[in-house]
Write a protein that holds these residues in place. Structure first.
Motif, short mmCIF file in Angstrom:
data_model
loop_
_atom_site.label_atom_id
_atom_site.label_comp_id
_atom_site.label_asym_id
_atom_site.label_seq_id
_atom_site.Cartn_x
_atom_site.Cartn_y
_atom_site.Cartn_z
N UNK A 231 39.23 37.62 45.59
CA UNK A 231 39.85 36.66 46.50
C UNK A 231 40.84 37.32 47.46
N UNK A 232 41.15 38.60 47.29
CA UNK A 232 42.03 39.30 48.21
C UNK A 232 43.44 39.51 47.70
N UNK A 233 43.90 38.70 46.73
CA UNK A 233 45.25 38.82 46.20
C UNK A 233 45.29 39.39 44.80
N UNK A 234 44.31 39.10 43.98
CA UNK A 234 44.33 39.51 42.58
C UNK A 234 43.56 40.81 42.40
N UNK A 235 44.17 41.76 41.67
CA UNK A 235 43.48 43.00 41.35
C UNK A 235 42.57 42.76 40.15
N UNK B 207 52.33 37.65 34.13
CA UNK B 207 53.29 38.68 34.49
C UNK B 207 53.34 38.99 35.99
N UNK B 208 52.26 38.80 36.70
CA UNK B 208 52.22 39.20 38.11
C UNK B 208 52.46 38.02 39.03
N UNK B 209 53.23 38.27 40.06
CA UNK B 209 53.53 37.23 41.04
C UNK B 209 52.69 37.50 42.28
N UNK B 210 52.03 36.47 42.77
CA UNK B 210 51.24 36.58 43.99
C UNK B 210 52.11 36.22 45.19
N UNK B 211 51.68 36.55 46.41
CA UNK B 211 52.51 36.23 47.58
C UNK B 211 52.90 34.75 47.71
N UNK B 212 52.05 33.77 47.45
CA UNK B 212 52.53 32.40 47.56
C UNK B 212 53.40 31.97 46.38
N UNK B 213 53.34 32.64 45.25
CA UNK B 213 54.14 32.28 44.08
C UNK B 213 53.38 32.58 42.81
N UNK B 214 53.78 31.93 41.71
CA UNK B 214 53.16 32.15 40.41
C UNK B 214 51.82 31.43 40.31
N UNK B 215 50.92 32.02 39.49
CA UNK B 215 49.70 31.30 39.11
C UNK B 215 50.06 30.27 38.07
N UNK B 216 49.48 29.12 38.16
CA UNK B 216 49.76 28.07 37.17
C UNK B 216 48.52 27.74 36.40
N UNK C 160 44.65 41.82 36.98
CA UNK C 160 45.67 40.79 37.24
C UNK C 160 46.01 40.04 35.96
N UNK C 161 47.30 39.88 35.70
CA UNK C 161 47.79 39.12 34.56
C UNK C 161 48.56 37.93 35.13
N UNK C 162 48.04 36.71 35.00
CA UNK C 162 48.69 35.56 35.64
C UNK C 162 50.07 35.25 35.07
#
Length: 86
Positions: free
Chosen positions: A66-70, A77-86, A73-75
């Motif tokens: 999707x362009x943001x998650x490697x 522990x990792x913060x994405x540019x718009x904020x946290x994954x919920x 990716x650990x939802x």
């Protein structure tokens, strides 16, 4: 030379010096591992606030997917540019 030493005497002096200390280190490693295991389940850390600093999370090329998650990716522990994954 395959043992990592480059002298003529070999690695025997190194192991003679380290030998008495190895049995003392193993219980310390075991106690530390047990401490981390027992205390990690009791702590529930809060997530840090997601602040959109302009110099963080710069994407020159998008990640695979999707362009943001490697791929790792650990939802939680990792913060994405718009904020946290919920």
């Amino acid at each position: 030379m395959s043992s990592g030493t480059h002298g003529k005497e070999g690695s025997a002096p190194m192991w003679k010096a380290l030998g008495p200390h190895l049995p003392c280190g193993a219980p310390g490693v075991g106690v530390s591992t047990l401490d981390v295991f027992l205390t990690s389940h009791h702590r529930q850390e809060e997530r840090p606030e997601s602040i959109a600093y302009p110099h963080l999370r710069i994407r020159i090329k998008p990640f695979v997917g999707d362009g943001n998650r490697t791929l790792s990716h650990n939802p939680h522990a990792h913060i994405l540019p718009p904020g946290h994954d919920e």
